[in-house]
Design a protein around this motif. Sequence first.
Motif, PDB file in Angstrom:
ATOM      1  N   ALA A 131       0.859  -1.165   0.015  1.00  0.00           N
ATOM      2  CA  ALA A 131      -0.048   0.089   0.044  1.00  0.00           C
ATOM      3  C   ALA A 131       0.931   1.081  -0.012  1.00  0.00           C
ATOM      4  N   ALA A 132       2.056   1.298   0.692  1.00  0.00           N
ATOM      5  CA  ALA A 132       2.842   2.383   0.756  1.00  0.00           C
ATOM      6  C   ALA A 132       3.393   2.573  -0.677  1.00  0.00           C
ATOM      7  N   MET A 133       4.033   1.411  -1.105  1.00  0.00           N
ATOM      8  CA  MET A 133       4.619   1.864  -2.376  1.00  0.00           C
ATOM      9  C   MET A 133       3.780   2.252  -3.478  1.00  0.00           C
ATOM     10  N   GLY A 134       2.410   1.594  -3.563  1.00  0.00           N
ATOM     11  CA  GLY A 134       1.563   2.067  -4.467  1.00  0.00           C
ATOM     12  C   GLY A 134       1.081   3.271  -4.269  1.00  0.00           C
ATOM     13  N   LEU A 135       0.626   3.747  -3.070  1.00  0.00           N
ATOM     14  CA  LEU A 135       0.089   5.002  -2.975  1.00  0.00           C
ATOM     15  C   LEU A 135       1.205   6.129  -3.370  1.00  0.00           C
ATOM     16  N   SER A 136       2.412   5.981  -2.888  1.00  0.00           N
ATOM     17  CA  SER A 136       3.417   6.827  -2.977  1.00  0.00           C
ATOM     18  C   SER A 136       3.713   6.959  -4.668  1.00  0.00           C
ATOM     19  N   ALA A 137       3.534   5.965  -5.371  1.00  0.00           N
ATOM     20  CA  ALA A 137       3.622   5.958  -6.874  1.00  0.00           C
ATOM     21  C   ALA A 137       2.303   6.779  -7.469  1.00  0.00           C
ATOM     22  N   SER A 138       1.289   6.379  -7.047  1.00  0.00           N
ATOM     23  CA  SER A 138      -0.056   6.854  -7.812  1.00  0.00           C
ATOM     24  C   SER A 138      -0.462   8.395  -7.126  1.00  0.00           C
ATOM     25  N   LEU A 139       0.143   8.576  -6.040  1.00  0.00           N
ATOM     26  CA  LEU A 139      -0.071  10.146  -5.393  1.00  0.00           C
ATOM     27  C   LEU A 139       1.305  10.987  -5.982  1.00  0.00           C
TER      28      LEU A 139
END
Length: 348
Positions: free
Chosen positions: A292-300
């Motif tokens: 979740a941290a890696m995915g959110l940092s990429a999409s945000l």
Amino acid sequence: MSGFTFGLAILGALVLAAVVGWNAWSTRRLAPRQAALAERVEPGEAAAPAPEPLEPVFDDREEAPLSLPVPVPERKPGLDALIDAIAPIAIDAPVPGEAALAALPGTRRAGSKPFAIEGLNEATQQWETPQAGQRYTAFQAGVQLANRTGALNEIEFSEFVVKAQAFADAVNGAPEFPEMRHEVARARELDQFAGGHDAQLGFTLRARQAAWSPGYLHQHAARFGFVTGAIPGRMVLPAVQAGHPPLLVLAFDSQAAMAEDPEQTAIREATLSLDVPQVPRHEQPFARMRDAAMGLSASLDGVITDDNGREIRPEALDVVGADLELLYDTLESRDLAAGSPQARRLFG
């Protein structure tokens, strides 16, 4: 007007247009990013799930058919000699549940420690919190030895004795209390163990450039299964088992969430946290937290940092995961497995 003056006027107009255009572009670039209209998230609602940008982490339950049964609330855990000081209360004749309920103390705490009375159900022969319409052939009183406020002390133990004795007198019972110094020593040892094995992890997601609006953050977090929490500025990844603490918590500025026009407020960071002892190991909470941290940092368009603002690289996350596996092993060796009723009480 001379040609020279006319040329200066045109040049001035062009410069003014350029300045206005630059200011408009800068304002738009720095304005909070908004949720897409098709997926805008209103307060109290979660966006419809979309395909996750990273490979999801599955456990055995996720391979089951789609028609899963509705989760059944877990039975409230009872007193446990592992983490409670317990005093048996003998009685001469069965006591109705109504009488037991009337005799319960007004508060269920001794100082900062949970206090409880249980009765042995005459029909089921199971220990339970007294209920109307049932009869009980014995009782036991207990006080928790330790929690995150510290170890049970002598004053709290004395309060436990007073409350248990008052209940016993009301039901014509005879309590047998454990030795205070022994129980206080047990409490200190348990508190020392808990203090050395309590892990609450947190990552901060920071915006690289443009800030996020609450709706924009909600929209992206919903893709990873997060839903709006009961507290403003808080989203949670719910546990599979009803009544359990959430697997993960995503928190941001509560004032932004409660603003009159939240979509015009700017959020520059959000915190993703995991309370390790509260979540079962088999739920793979850290793997989900990492993804979740890696995915959110990429999409945000954000970056993952620690509390001091230092960027956390993906390889560092793997090291944390390996250390957690050792912690899980230690907790299980003490019969305090993460997510168990005993661990949730001790680390609560």
